[in-house]
Design a protein around this motif. Structure first.
Motif, PDB file in Angstrom:
ATOM      1  N   GLY A 139       0.816  -1.205   0.000  1.00  0.00           N
ATOM      2  CA  GLY A 139       0.000   0.000   0.000  1.00  0.00           C
ATOM      3  C   GLY A 139       0.846   1.249   0.000  1.00  0.00           C
ATOM      4  O   GLY A 139       2.075   1.208  -0.117  1.00  0.00           O
ATOM      5  N   LYS A 190      -9.419  -4.597   6.180  1.00  0.00           N
ATOM      6  CA  LYS A 190     -10.335  -4.129   5.135  1.00  0.00           C
ATOM      7  C   LYS A 190     -10.150  -2.646   4.792  1.00  0.00           C
ATOM      8  O   LYS A 190     -10.602  -2.188   3.761  1.00  0.00           O
ATOM      9  CB  LYS A 190     -11.795  -4.371   5.554  1.00  0.00           C
ATOM     10  CG  LYS A 190     -12.120  -5.820   5.801  1.00  0.00           C
ATOM     11  CD  LYS A 190     -11.992  -6.624   4.523  1.00  0.00           C
ATOM     12  CE  LYS A 190     -12.393  -8.059   4.803  1.00  0.00           C
ATOM     13  NZ  LYS A 190     -12.037  -8.961   3.763  1.00  0.00           N
ATOM     14  N   TYR A 204      -5.083  -1.662   1.435  1.00  0.00           N
ATOM     15  CA  TYR A 204      -5.070  -2.327   0.143  1.00  0.00           C
ATOM     16  C   TYR A 204      -3.637  -2.484  -0.348  1.00  0.00           C
ATOM     17  O   TYR A 204      -2.725  -1.816   0.114  1.00  0.00           O
ATOM     18  CB  TYR A 204      -5.906  -1.550  -0.883  1.00  0.00           C
ATOM     19  CG  TYR A 204      -5.483  -0.113  -1.025  1.00  0.00           C
ATOM     20  CD1 TYR A 204      -4.495   0.259  -1.923  1.00  0.00           C
ATOM     21  CD2 TYR A 204      -6.067   0.886  -0.248  1.00  0.00           C
ATOM     22  CE1 TYR A 204      -4.086   1.564  -2.047  1.00  0.00           C
ATOM     23  CE2 TYR A 204      -5.671   2.203  -0.362  1.00  0.00           C
ATOM     24  CZ  TYR A 204      -4.683   2.528  -1.264  1.00  0.00           C
ATOM     25  OH  TYR A 204      -4.280   3.833  -1.374  1.00  0.00           O
ATOM     26  N   GLN A 221      -3.521  -1.421 -10.027  1.00  0.00           N
ATOM     27  CA  GLN A 221      -4.792  -1.803  -9.417  1.00  0.00           C
ATOM     28  C   GLN A 221      -4.638  -1.772  -7.912  1.00  0.00           C
ATOM     29  O   GLN A 221      -3.570  -2.100  -7.392  1.00  0.00           O
ATOM     30  CB  GLN A 221      -5.187  -3.224  -9.829  1.00  0.00           C
ATOM     31  CG  GLN A 221      -5.485  -3.395 -11.279  1.00  0.00           C
ATOM     32  CD  GLN A 221      -5.748  -4.852 -11.620  1.00  0.00           C
ATOM     33  OE1 GLN A 221      -5.179  -5.758 -11.017  1.00  0.00           O
ATOM     34  NE2 GLN A 221      -6.608  -5.075 -12.596  1.00  0.00           N
ATOM     35  N   ARG A 222      -5.708  -1.392  -7.237  1.00  0.00           N
ATOM     36  CA  ARG A 222      -5.734  -1.473  -5.774  1.00  0.00           C
ATOM     37  C   ARG A 222      -6.508  -2.730  -5.402  1.00  0.00           C
ATOM     38  O   ARG A 222      -7.651  -2.910  -5.800  1.00  0.00           O
ATOM     39  CB  ARG A 222      -6.412  -0.249  -5.170  1.00  0.00           C
ATOM     40  CG  ARG A 222      -5.642   1.016  -5.405  1.00  0.00           C
ATOM     41  CD  ARG A 222      -6.352   2.180  -4.771  1.00  0.00           C
ATOM     42  NE  ARG A 222      -5.750   3.420  -5.220  1.00  0.00           N
ATOM     43  CZ  ARG A 222      -5.688   4.507  -4.490  1.00  0.00           C
ATOM     44  NH1 ARG A 222      -6.212   4.523  -3.275  1.00  0.00           N
ATOM     45  NH2 ARG A 222      -5.131   5.590  -4.954  1.00  0.00           N
ATOM     46  N   ILE A 223      -5.871  -3.595  -4.646  1.00  0.00           N
ATOM     47  CA  ILE A 223      -6.460  -4.860  -4.226  1.00  0.00           C
ATOM     48  C   ILE A 223      -6.685  -4.796  -2.716  1.00  0.00           C
ATOM     49  O   ILE A 223      -5.730  -4.549  -1.970  1.00  0.00           O
ATOM     50  CB  ILE A 223      -5.521  -6.048  -4.560  1.00  0.00           C
ATOM     51  CG1 ILE A 223      -5.098  -6.014  -6.029  1.00  0.00           C
ATOM     52  CG2 ILE A 223      -6.158  -7.369  -4.174  1.00  0.00           C
ATOM     53  CD1 ILE A 223      -6.215  -6.151  -7.014  1.00  0.00           C
ATOM     54  N   PRO A 224      -7.919  -5.011  -2.233  1.00  0.00           N
ATOM     55  CA  PRO A 224      -8.165  -4.952  -0.785  1.00  0.00           C
ATOM     56  C   PRO A 224      -7.315  -5.965  -0.021  1.00  0.00           C
ATOM     57  O   PRO A 224      -7.111  -7.091  -0.464  1.00  0.00           O
ATOM     58  CB  PRO A 224      -9.654  -5.294  -0.649  1.00  0.00           C
ATOM     59  CG  PRO A 224     -10.232  -5.027  -1.998  1.00  0.00           C
ATOM     60  CD  PRO A 224      -9.130  -5.283  -2.992  1.00  0.00           C
ATOM     61  N   ASN A 225      -6.829  -5.539   1.129  1.00  0.00           N
ATOM     62  CA  ASN A 225      -6.064  -6.416   2.013  1.00  0.00           C
ATOM     63  C   ASN A 225      -7.059  -7.261   2.798  1.00  0.00           C
ATOM     64  O   ASN A 225      -7.878  -6.717   3.532  1.00  0.00           O
ATOM     65  CB  ASN A 225      -5.208  -5.564   2.954  1.00  0.00           C
ATOM     66  CG  ASN A 225      -4.357  -6.377   3.889  1.00  0.00           C
ATOM     67  OD1 ASN A 225      -4.662  -7.523   4.188  1.00  0.00           O
ATOM     68  ND2 ASN A 225      -3.285  -5.777   4.364  1.00  0.00           N
ATOM     69  N   GLU A 260      -3.864   4.616 -11.121  1.00  0.00           N
ATOM     70  CA  GLU A 260      -5.052   3.760 -11.168  1.00  0.00           C
ATOM     71  C   GLU A 260      -6.055   4.296 -12.196  1.00  0.00           C
ATOM     72  O   GLU A 260      -6.656   3.517 -12.940  1.00  0.00           O
ATOM     73  CB  GLU A 260      -5.698   3.677  -9.790  1.00  0.00           C
ATOM     74  CG  GLU A 260      -6.866   2.720  -9.740  1.00  0.00           C
ATOM     75  CD  GLU A 260      -7.467   2.582  -8.369  1.00  0.00           C
ATOM     76  OE1 GLU A 260      -8.013   1.504  -8.094  1.00  0.00           O
ATOM     77  OE2 GLU A 260      -7.418   3.541  -7.577  1.00  0.00           O
TER      78      GLU A 260
END
Length: 95
Positions: free
Chosen positions: A49, A86, A89, A78-82, A72
């Protein structure tokens, strides 16, 4: 090297950098910090992040956040949720 020579070199480098920045903005190219983020992601894989990127690059979190959002919007990252946190990312290259 004399002090006047060093001052002239410093002035010329500053002018050169300023011209690069102006050219980047005119041509809608990536800013240097965005390019560095992409290089890090392509070399090291997804980041933890903006905070981890800011620490790795020794830049402000706000700079990284702004650049990540710009990247982005251009579909460069891309931002991917952790899944563990929550609110956080990961940032990864889509390729």
């Amino acid at each position: 090297m004399s002090q006047p020579s060093l001052e002239l070199i410093e002035k010329e480098i500053t002018d050169f950098i300023r011209r690069i920045v102006i050219s980047e903005k005119r041509n809608d190219q990536l800013e240097r910090s965005a390019y560095i983020i992409l290089r890090i992601l392509s070399s090291n894989g997804p980041s933890g992040g903006v905070k981890s990127l800011a620490e790795a690059l020794q830049l402000d979190i706000s700079t990284i956040s702004r650049q990540a959002a710009a990247l982005e919007s251009k579909s460069y990252v891309q931002r991917i949720p952790n899944p563990q946190d929550k609110r956080a990312y990961f940032i990864k290259s889509p390729h």
